[in-house]
Design an enzyme around this catalytic site. Structure first.
Site, mmCIF file in Angstrom:
data_model
loop_
_atom_site.group_PDB
_atom_site.id
_atom_site.type_symbol
_atom_site.label_atom_id
_atom_site.label_comp_id
_atom_site.label_asym_id
_atom_site.label_seq_id
_atom_site.Cartn_x
_atom_site.Cartn_y
_atom_site.Cartn_z
ATOM 1 N N GLU A 131 43.992 17.577 57.387
ATOM 2 C CA GLU A 131 42.979 16.506 57.382
ATOM 3 C C GLU A 131 41.604 17.147 57.273
ATOM 4 O OE1 GLU A 131 43.475 14.057 60.839
ATOM 5 O OE2 GLU A 131 45.534 13.545 60.298
ATOM 6 N N GLY A 135 42.424 21.509 59.727
ATOM 7 C CA GLY A 135 43.056 22.426 58.772
ATOM 8 C C GLY A 135 43.852 23.456 59.563
ATOM 9 N N GLN A 304 41.368 59.253 35.240
ATOM 10 C CA GLN A 304 41.938 59.061 36.584
ATOM 11 C C GLN A 304 41.390 57.802 37.246
ATOM 12 O OE1 GLN A 304 41.580 62.406 39.206
ATOM 13 N NE2 GLN A 304 43.139 63.589 38.127
ATOM 14 N N GLN A 362 38.761 44.217 36.252
ATOM 15 C CA GLN A 362 37.926 45.413 36.061
ATOM 16 C C GLN A 362 38.506 46.307 34.962
ATOM 17 O OE1 GLN A 362 35.115 45.545 37.518
ATOM 18 N NE2 GLN A 362 34.487 47.535 36.733
ATOM 19 N N GLY A 366 35.167 43.526 29.772
ATOM 20 C CA GLY A 366 34.650 42.221 29.312
ATOM 21 C C GLY A 366 35.777 41.248 28.987
ATOM 22 N N GLU A 389 48.960 27.445 53.769
ATOM 23 C CA GLU A 389 50.063 27.863 54.665
ATOM 24 C C GLU A 389 49.568 28.842 55.722
ATOM 25 O OE1 GLU A 389 53.835 27.437 54.408
ATOM 26 O OE2 GLU A 389 53.180 25.568 53.500
ATOM 27 N N GLY A 390 48.340 28.625 56.191
ATOM 28 C CA GLY A 390 47.764 29.509 57.210
ATOM 29 C C GLY A 390 46.900 30.566 56.559
ATOM 30 N N THR A 391 45.589 30.556 56.861
ATOM 31 C CA THR A 391 44.670 31.519 56.246
ATOM 32 C C THR A 391 44.998 32.941 56.736
ATOM 33 O OG1 THR A 391 43.101 31.376 58.071
ATOM 34 C CG2 THR A 391 42.805 29.787 56.271
ATOM 35 N N SER A 392 44.390 33.930 56.081
ATOM 36 C CA SER A 392 44.627 35.321 56.499
ATOM 37 C C SER A 392 44.195 35.533 57.951
ATOM 38 C CB SER A 392 43.847 36.285 55.599
ATOM 39 O OG SER A 392 44.503 36.415 54.365
#
Ligand SMILES: Cc1cc2nc3c(=O)[nH]c(=O)nc-3n(C[C@H](O)[C@H](O)[C@H](O)COP(=O)(O)OP(=O)(O)OC[C@H]3O[C@@H](n4cnc5c(N)ncnc54)[C@H](O)[C@@H]3O)c2cc1C
Length: 409
Positions: A131, A135, A304, A362, A366, A389-392
């Site tokens: 809602e 959250g 590299q 990266q 471009g 589904e649940g933030t970090s």
């Protein structure tokens, strides 16, 4: 109990190759178009239904695979194709799991077929919990369900938000408060069939990524549904609420909380697997590009600075998959998540997807920044994994609390 293995058996390899073929031949070629259109890709869902990928049977088969690798393998392949389209294909599963977890046999038999429809007339379903003011903090949910005993009907009022397939679903599974004093233990789930008076779609969100997946508000205004639409039935709800009240009185809410946490823990690796799919897709594009793009008279992978990035990308993706597979195997085999291994897998895989898709841009320079190449879409898509589904941050909370036993805030 199946031993943990990293080796897919012949049957699993066959399913994986079949899903990969669908992702490569049907999903990936349609990805850019549906991302631009920001609409549900009905024809692709229909194709998935025709071949048997869009059906409860398919997911049930994968779910009951005792190695635990069926679901993560399926999610990885479909989301490798495209995250937005794949979410449109698997989003109904969220609501179906809500019914399977809480419904009676009769409710499962009645509503799940209506969630999927059939290949000639596909339907989708929505799971509506979040809602505007609830959250991460699910306990502050405001949507109310009040029982009208005289009519044996429930009356629902409230506004749900960010619902995948919200408003376009044939079946909405709505979580609502039935006893506000019990916090999240006073919630119950209801079936709201499409066309029920008072149910409407609010704002449809224009999103950063997964734009082929429909996300919208769902408004419930004096929505009346029969008593039979309460998942699990009234008797079971009354018993559960009585137990929760007893525990609250005795100050013993933790056990219930841990049971709920265990359910979430078990579903999180599936989201981790989606993230692995997106990360792998971007990595493959970047590797191919780095081998063929020449600057200073040699392929850019000859530096590299570029090659090491690809080495790191692949290492993180493989590590993420290992965490996901371990957690899925544990869930299917009833192993306790003593270190929140489900949350670990979702946290690491989603952060990996965000990072790897950024690195892919990266490496493509471009071109990576334009819509001529898919990595910018994959990067936009990947941002969802660290949120839904649940933030970090919530995953880190769960892991830290599980490890320490402390009420870390
Ligand atoms: C595309 C999309 C699809 C979705 N699909 C569905 C769906 O189908 N059904 C459904 O019910 N929901 C769905 N959601 C909702 C999703 O689950 C929520 O967005 C998510 O749970 C986060 O809630 P919130 O957005 O309110 O963020 P908030 O809870 O407001 O969090 C905002 C920020 O604060 C941080 N934060 C909050 N609390 C803490 C804390 N205690 N400690 C540290 N940091 C904290 C968060 O990590 C986040 O970074 C969807 C969302 C999106 C964007």
């Amino acid at each position: 109990m199946a031993e943990f293995t990293m080796e897919l058996n012949d049957e699993q390899k066959e399913v994986r190759d079949w899903l990969h073929g669908f992702a490569a031949d049907v999903i990936r070629p349609a990805a850019a178009e549906w991302d631009e259109r920001e609409e549900t890709p009905w024809p692709v869902i229909q194709e998935a239904a025709k071949v048997g990928i869009y059906s409860l049977d398919f997911y049930a088969q994968q779910y009951f695979d005792p190695t635990g690798l069926g679901i993560p393998m399926a999610m990885e392949e479909l989301f490798w194709g495209d995250a937005g389209i794949a979410l449109s294909i698997v989003g109904t599963g969220l609501a179906a799991v809500g019914v399977l977890a809480n419904g009676t046999e009769e409710q499962i038999g009645t509503w799940i077929p209506q969630m999927y429809g059939d290949a000639n007339d596909v339907k989708v379903a929505a799971f509506c919990s979040s809602e505007p003011d609830a959250g991460s903090d699910v306990a502050s949910m405001r949507t109310r369900a009040v029982y009208d005993e005289a009519k044996d009907e429930w009356v629902l009022n409230g506004t749900k938000t960010w619902a995948t397939n919200g408003g376009i679903a044939n079946v909405h599974v709505v979580v609502a408060v039935v006893d506000a004093d019990l916090g999240s233990k006073g919630h119950a789930s209801f079936i709201v069939p499409s066309g029920t008076p008072g149910l409407s779609q609010g704002q449809k969100f224009k999103k950063h990524g997964i734009r082929a997946s429909h996300t919208a508000e769902v408004v419930l205004e004096d929505v009346r549904i029969p008593g039979s639409c309460l998942l699990g039935g009234k008797e079971k709800l009354d018993e559960r609420l009585a137990r929760a009240r007893e525990r609250a009185k005795a100050g013993g809410g933790e056990r219930v909380k841990n049971a709920a946490m265990a359910t979430f823990e078990a579903s999180r690796p599936a989201v981790g697997a989606m993230a692995v799919g997106t990360a792998r897709a971007a990595y493959e594009v970047a590797l191919d590009y780095a081998m063929t793009r020449e600057q200073f008279g040699r392929p850019i992978i000859d530096n590299q600075g570029v090659a090491f990035q690809l080495a790191d990308m692949r290492t993180s993706i493989d590590a993420a998959r290992l965490l996901v597979w371990r957690a899925s195997w544990m869930a299917v085999n009833g192993k306790q998540f003593t270190a929140a291994e489900g949350s670990m897998s979702k946290l690491f895989a989603s952060e990996t997807a965000k990072k790897v898709t950024g690195q892919a841009i990266q490496i493509l320079g471009g071109n990576g920044y334009t819509r001529e190449y898919p990595v910018e879409r994959m990067h936009r898509d990947a941002a969802i994994y660290t949120i839904f589904e649940g933030t970090s941050e919530i995953q880190r909370l769960v892991i830290a609390r599980t490890l320490s036993g402390m009420p870390i805030r």
